[in-house]
Design a protein around this motif. Structure first.
Motif, PDB file in Angstrom:
ATOM      1  N   ARG A   1       0.842  -1.189   0.000  1.00  0.00           N
ATOM      2  CA  ARG A   1       0.000   0.000   0.000  1.00  0.00           C
ATOM      3  C   ARG A   1       0.886   1.251   0.000  1.00  0.00           C
ATOM      4  O   ARG A   1       0.691   2.163  -0.796  1.00  0.00           O
ATOM      5  N   GLU A   2       1.896   1.252   0.881  1.00  0.00           N
ATOM      6  CA  GLU A   2       2.781   2.412   0.964  1.00  0.00           C
ATOM      7  C   GLU A   2       3.590   2.573  -0.317  1.00  0.00           C
ATOM      8  O   GLU A   2       3.882   3.677  -0.749  1.00  0.00           O
ATOM      9  N   GLN A   3       3.952   1.444  -0.928  1.00  0.00           N
ATOM     10  CA  GLN A   3       4.723   1.494  -2.167  1.00  0.00           C
ATOM     11  C   GLN A   3       3.935   2.201  -3.275  1.00  0.00           C
ATOM     12  O   GLN A   3       4.461   3.039  -3.994  1.00  0.00           O
ATOM     13  N   LEU A   4       2.658   1.861  -3.360  1.00  0.00           N
ATOM     14  CA  LEU A   4       1.828   2.489  -4.387  1.00  0.00           C
ATOM     15  C   LEU A   4       1.642   3.974  -4.088  1.00  0.00           C
ATOM     16  O   LEU A   4       1.686   4.814  -4.988  1.00  0.00           O
ATOM     17  N   LEU A   5       1.458   4.299  -2.812  1.00  0.00           N
ATOM     18  CA  LEU A   5       1.301   5.710  -2.445  1.00  0.00           C
ATOM     19  C   LEU A   5       2.570   6.497  -2.760  1.00  0.00           C
ATOM     20  O   LEU A   5       2.513   7.617  -3.256  1.00  0.00           O
ATOM     21  N   ARG A   6       3.724   5.886  -2.482  1.00  0.00           N
ATOM     22  CA  ARG A   6       4.990   6.583  -2.756  1.00  0.00           C
ATOM     23  C   ARG A   6       5.178   6.833  -4.234  1.00  0.00           C
ATOM     24  O   ARG A   6       5.691   7.844  -4.654  1.00  0.00           O
ATOM     25  N   LYS A   7       4.733   5.844  -5.029  1.00  0.00           N
ATOM     26  CA  LYS A   7       4.839   6.014  -6.475  1.00  0.00           C
ATOM     27  C   LYS A   7       4.046   7.210  -6.943  1.00  0.00           C
ATOM     28  O   LYS A   7       4.387   7.860  -7.917  1.00  0.00           O
ATOM     29  N   ARG A   9       3.567   9.847  -5.291  1.00  0.00           N
ATOM     30  CA  ARG A   9       4.011  11.063  -4.641  1.00  0.00           C
ATOM     31  C   ARG A   9       4.508  12.064  -5.674  1.00  0.00           C
ATOM     32  O   ARG A   9       5.209  11.736  -6.613  1.00  0.00           O
ATOM     33  N   ASP A  10       4.129  13.302  -5.468  1.00  0.00           N
ATOM     34  CA  ASP A  10       4.445  14.331  -6.453  1.00  0.00           C
ATOM     35  C   ASP A  10       4.979  15.518  -5.659  1.00  0.00           C
ATOM     36  O   ASP A  10       4.213  16.281  -5.090  1.00  0.00           O
ATOM     37  N   GLY A  11       6.288  15.639  -5.568  1.00  0.00           N
ATOM     38  CA  GLY A  11       6.860  16.652  -4.704  1.00  0.00           C
ATOM     39  C   GLY A  11       6.434  16.356  -3.277  1.00  0.00           C
ATOM     40  O   GLY A  11       6.564  15.240  -2.795  1.00  0.00           O
ATOM     41  N   GLY A  12       5.854  17.344  -2.615  1.00  0.00           N
ATOM     42  CA  GLY A  12       5.401  17.139  -1.239  1.00  0.00           C
ATOM     43  C   GLY A  12       3.983  16.605  -1.169  1.00  0.00           C
ATOM     44  O   GLY A  12       3.419  16.494  -0.095  1.00  0.00           O
ATOM     45  N   ARG A  13       3.405  16.288  -2.322  1.00  0.00           N
ATOM     46  CA  ARG A  13       2.000  15.873  -2.317  1.00  0.00           C
ATOM     47  C   ARG A  13       1.844  14.363  -2.381  1.00  0.00           C
ATOM     48  O   ARG A  13       2.544  13.697  -3.130  1.00  0.00           O
ATOM     49  N   PHE A  14       0.905  13.883  -1.607  1.00  0.00           N
ATOM     50  CA  PHE A  14       0.604  12.453  -1.612  1.00  0.00           C
ATOM     51  C   PHE A  14      -0.823  12.241  -2.094  1.00  0.00           C
ATOM     52  O   PHE A  14      -1.690  13.087  -1.880  1.00  0.00           O
ATOM     53  N   PRO A  15      -1.073  11.088  -2.725  1.00  0.00           N
ATOM     54  CA  PRO A  15      -2.447  10.797  -3.129  1.00  0.00           C
ATOM     55  C   PRO A  15      -3.336  10.543  -1.917  1.00  0.00           C
ATOM     56  O   PRO A  15      -2.854  10.150  -0.859  1.00  0.00           O
ATOM     57  N   HIS A  16      -4.604  10.765  -2.087  1.00  0.00           N
ATOM     58  CA  HIS A  16      -5.586  10.288  -1.117  1.00  0.00           C
ATOM     59  C   HIS A  16      -5.633   8.767  -1.224  1.00  0.00           C
ATOM     60  O   HIS A  16      -5.328   8.210  -2.272  1.00  0.00           O
ATOM     61  N   LEU A  17      -6.057   8.130  -0.134  1.00  0.00           N
ATOM     62  CA  LEU A  17      -6.105   6.661  -0.149  1.00  0.00           C
ATOM     63  C   LEU A  17      -7.457   6.170   0.345  1.00  0.00           C
ATOM     64  O   LEU A  17      -7.930   6.557   1.410  1.00  0.00           O
ATOM     65  N   LEU A  18      -8.054   5.308  -0.463  1.00  0.00           N
ATOM     66  CA  LEU A  18      -9.281   4.632  -0.042  1.00  0.00           C
ATOM     67  C   LEU A  18      -9.018   3.138  -0.115  1.00  0.00           C
ATOM     68  O   LEU A  18      -8.699   2.625  -1.183  1.00  0.00           O
ATOM     69  N   VAL A  19      -9.083   2.446   1.009  1.00  0.00           N
ATOM     70  CA  VAL A  19      -8.940   0.998   0.944  1.00  0.00           C
ATOM     71  C   VAL A  19     -10.288   0.363   1.248  1.00  0.00           C
ATOM     72  O   VAL A  19     -11.077   0.878   2.026  1.00  0.00           O
ATOM     73  N   MET A  20     -10.528  -0.744   0.573  1.00  0.00           N
ATOM     74  CA  MET A  20     -11.811  -1.418   0.761  1.00  0.00           C
ATOM     75  C   MET A  20     -11.547  -2.847   1.185  1.00  0.00           C
ATOM     76  O   MET A  20     -10.594  -3.468   0.746  1.00  0.00           O
ATOM     77  N   THR A  21     -12.391  -3.366   2.063  1.00  0.00           N
ATOM     78  CA  THR A  21     -12.274  -4.775   2.400  1.00  0.00           C
ATOM     79  C   THR A  21     -13.525  -5.476   1.915  1.00  0.00           C
ATOM     80  O   THR A  21     -14.636  -5.008   2.148  1.00  0.00           O
ATOM     81  N   ALA A  22     -13.317  -6.583   1.230  1.00  0.00           N
ATOM     82  CA  ALA A  22     -14.464  -7.357   0.766  1.00  0.00           C
ATOM     83  C   ALA A  22     -15.075  -8.092   1.948  1.00  0.00           C
ATOM     84  O   ALA A  22     -16.259  -8.365   1.984  1.00  0.00           O
ATOM     85  N   THR A  23     -14.236  -8.394   2.916  1.00  0.00           N
ATOM     86  CA  THR A  23     -14.677  -9.125   4.091  1.00  0.00           C
ATOM     87  C   THR A  23     -14.794  -8.161   5.254  1.00  0.00           C
ATOM     88  O   THR A  23     -13.840  -7.465   5.552  1.00  0.00           O
ATOM     89  N   PRO A  24     -15.926  -8.113   5.907  1.00  0.00           N
ATOM     90  CA  PRO A  24     -15.992  -7.286   7.108  1.00  0.00           C
ATOM     91  C   PRO A  24     -14.930  -7.761   8.092  1.00  0.00           C
ATOM     92  O   PRO A  24     -14.632  -8.941   8.174  1.00  0.00           O
ATOM     93  N   ILE A  25     -14.376  -6.842   8.828  1.00  0.00           N
ATOM     94  CA  ILE A  25     -13.292  -7.176   9.742  1.00  0.00           C
ATOM     95  C   ILE A  25     -13.721  -6.869  11.161  1.00  0.00           C
ATOM     96  O   ILE A  25     -14.234  -5.791  11.435  1.00  0.00           O
TER      97      ILE A  25
END
Ligand code: ADP
Ligand code: MG
Length: 713
Positions: A447-453, A455-471
């Motif tokens: 997850r962090e690897q994709l977010l780092r990719k 990354r644009d200067g000091g900007r990071f993407p927003h992140l929405l993660v979904m679980t198919a299985t309730p936790i």
């Protein structure tokens, strides 16, 4: 074996140097051989030794007599050996060693099969404590009990006359050697154990609050948790059994606090340092998207989209988990969120754990977003190019190693893919939002690897993660404690009813007749097996073997085969044939567990259903009941054990995925619940996520207060 040296301290270590970090072997002069045995148990330093938890305790203040032993009930007795010897049979190939123990009330036969060397360890006249379950009463007999010899001059404060710890051992290391050394270590070093975070008052936590409902029986008095030093002492040599439990809870709380510190510090760092692209959108694509959907959003979907929009417009990158039961409509919410970013001129990446799911998401998003002028691309291991045409180099999101990264002059786009998105050849520019479906199959690192990719200067993407299985909440706080949570707690209206039936294998002929009848009505069916291919180790059914039989049972209807080891083209072509109805029944492994959406399918037949977890079965069941027709989930299993029976019964009676997840956590534990591939569940030494929900919550609160607020969840 070298004799245990009694002289203390060992000359190699000066008193000043004796600390929790000192090597056990040197401090207690146990010799190289035993030092290695301790190392095999993970014990190298005195500190390790103090955390070497007993696997059980024995109350040796009151022994029962041999006469009082009951069949099949574990107990400890104490007596003197009155006879001892080995019998050999089958020409000496097999043997049984037996001694007879006598305590004045009766005699007990203790037997060990094929361990003739035991004869050297015991002699007539020895005093021995024996722990085990009698498997015969005439004569009283225990097979392979645990034993402990009482030595002359034994320290009764350590080994007898108290609640005694029984440690996990390794070959050659006797119970009492470990216990003696732990005793000495506790006397000398327990006081050196400090509370790691004195600013947090962990003793304020009451055990009563910290006890799970299932254990409440055990401990009704509300007593505070001990300090860490005291917990270490009671972990090994408790005054009462309840003290040992309190000690475990304290040590578990320490573990949860460390984890929460890590999680909450990561979150705090993000809030302090990272900035996001403003991505709340302007509704110009959202409106036509909703109008074309063909259904009205549920209230829960509307509420969650509002929560998401508030985050997406903020200066701090969103970190949000979307939970919802299977069928609650998470995909539409994901699409709506993607639109907010796209409207704001940012690109979006969506990562899914399997090719089948990525392709299905790609299909849905193409159908929804392409009419709005958005390009939707697919990137999986086997598909590297965009299906939707348009020169890649013109857009910010370039796939493949072609072309340099360029600023986005045209419309933003959405790329859907598997972990192939993480490859170096994929560059992601002006990435406003990352969506990860079935987050738990990836883990924090990816997850962090994709977010780092992104990354644009000091900007990071927003992140929405979904679980198919309730936790379950405990696990959620542990795995996703740094995320805010949105919950879709409502299913769209007008869903067909799903009936769940539990059957044993003898009922299969009737089951097949039922499935044929459904196919004749024009419906479709899934037939699921636990394995791809057979194993030598068990009888669990496998798709490749059963496929021919299912074809025969369901003839003349066409049957397809789907499992993870097929090539992508094969998977895709069978899915297409099932989706358009030329294939009537799909024989599959649990690869179809997530995402697959074929509303005409009304039967989910699962053989060897006891091999699956509850959450997994619930997901599989979620593949049906997606259209207007009443649907049937048929679980076939031998149900040999009570737990197996209980689990399938829970499933048949419950349709609430959150309740099932809680039940699954208790019945199988977190590793199995989340899936073996990539569970990311930390390895706790004392913490137990099945029972420690209250402690996890306490830890989270304590850390939150100590870090000075910061609200999530
Ligand atoms: P999940 O939450 O399991 O990912 P999906 O997003 O796959 O669920 O949605 C399940 C099905 O319900 C899909 O066919 C989807 O189009 C449909 N759906 C989603 N939201 C609604 C709604 N508000 N009303 C009716 N159907 C909906
Ligand atoms: Mg889904």
């Amino acid at each position: 074996m070298p004799p245990v040296r009694e002289s203390l301290p060992s000359p190699a270590v000066k008193p000043a140097a004796r600390s929790l970090a000192s090597p056990v072997g040197i401090i207690y002069g146990v010799g190289i051989e035993r030092t290695e045995m301790f190392a095999r148990l993970g014990v190298r330093t005195v500190g390790d030794l103090l955390l070497h938890a007993p696997r059980r305790y024995e109350d040796r203040r009151k022994f029962i007599t041999i006469r009082e032993l009951e069949l099949g009930k574990s107990a400890t007795v104490f007596g003197k050996i009155v006879a001892s010897g080995v019998k050999r049979f089958r020409g000496g190939a097999r043997s049984v060693y037996e001694f007879v123990l006598e305590d004045g009330s009766a005699r007990l036969h203790c037997r060990w099969w094929n361990l003739p060397f035991l004869e050297r360890l015991f002699a007539v006249g020895d005093e021995v404590m024996v722990f085990g379950k009698p498997n015969l009463l005439k004569p009283r007999t225990m097979d392979h009990p645990e034993t402990e010899k009482v030595e002359n001059g034994d320290d009764i404060t350590v080994h007898i006359n108290r609640v005694v710890p029984i440690y996990p051992l390794t070959e050659g290391l006797p119970q009492r050697a470990v216990r003696s050394i732990v005793w000495r270590a506790v006397q000398e070093f327990a006081d050196q154990v400090r509370d790691a975070h004195p600013e947090m008052d962990l003793t304020a936590v009451r055990t009563r609050a910290a006890v799970d409902a299932a254990r409440e029986q055990l401990e009704l008095e509300a007593r505070p948790l001990p300090r860490r030093a005291e917990a270490i002492r009671s972990l090994h040599f408790p005054n009462e059994l309840a003290d040992a439990d309190r000690a475990r809870q304290r040590l578990a709380l320490d573990e949860f606090v460390e984890l929460q510190l890590e999680i909450q510090r990561r979150r705090q760092k993000l809030e302090r340092n990272a900035r996001a692209f403003p991505c709340s959108g302007d509704n110009r694509l959202m409106k036509p998207f909703l109008a074309a959907l063909g259904f009205k959003l549920t209230e829960a979907q509307v509420r969650v989209l509002r929560e998401l929009r508030a985050d997406m417009g903020g200066p701090v990158p969103m970190r949000r988990l979307l939970q919802g039961d299977v069928g609650s409509g998470k995909t539409v919410v994901a699409a709506g969120t993607a639109l907010m970013a796209l409207e704001s001129g940012c690109n979006v990446a969506l990562m899914a754990p399997t090719e089948i799911l990525a392709e299905q998401l790609h299909r849905n998003f193409t159908r929804w977003l392409e009419p709005l002028g958005i390009t939707v691309e697919l990137r999986t291991g086997s598909r590297k190019t965009s299906r939707v045409q348009g020169p890649e180099s013109q857009v910010g999101l370039s796939l493949g190693n072609s072309g340099p990264r360029t600023r986005n002059p045209g419309l933003p786009r959405l790329v859907v893919g598997t972990h192939a998105l993480l490859e170096d050849s994929v560059t992601l520019d002006r990435l406003g939002l990352v969506i990860i479906d079935e987050q738990h199959k990836f883990g924090v690192a990816q997850r962090e690897q994709l977010l780092r990719k992104g990354r644009d200067g000091g900007r990071f993407p927003h992140l929405l993660v979904m679980t198919a299985t309730p936790i379950p909440r405990t696990l959620g706080l542990t795995l996703y404690g740094d995320l805010d949570v949105s919950v879709l707690d409502q299913l769209p209206a007008g869903r067909a009813r799903i009936r769940t039936h539990v059957r044993d294998a003898a009922a299969l002929p009737r089951v097949w007749a039922f499935v044929r009848a459904e196919l004749e009505k024009g419906r479709q069916a899934y037939v699921v097996y636990p394995r791809v291919s057979e194993s030598d180790h068990d009888e669990v059914k496998a798709v490749t073997k059963e496929f021919a039989r299912v074809q025969k049972e369901l003839a003349p209807h066409r049957v397809g085969l789907l499992h993870g080891q097929l090539r992508s083209e094969e998977k895709e072509s069978v899915m297409t044939a099932f989706r358009n109805g030329t294939v009537k029944a799909l024989v599959a492994t649990s690869v179809i567990e997530v995402g697959v959406d074929v509303p005409n399918a009304t039967v989910m037949l699962i053989e060897d259903a006891d091999q699956f977890g509850l959450a997994q079965l619930h997901q599989l069941r979620g593949r049906i009941g997606r259209g207007a027709h009443e649907s049937h989930c048929i679980l076939v299993a031998e149900q040999k054990t009570d737990t197996a029976k209980q689990r399938l019964k829970v499933l048949a009676e419950t349709t609430d995925g959150f309740a099932l997840a809680e039940a699954d956590l208790r019945l199988r534990g977190p590793g199995d619940l989340i899936g073996r591939e990539q569970s990311g569940v930390p390895d706790f030494r004392f913490g137990d996520l099945r029972h420690d929900r209250a402690l996890v919550e306490e830890a989270r609160e304590l850390v939150r207060k100590s870090l000075g607020g910061g609200s999530n969840q």
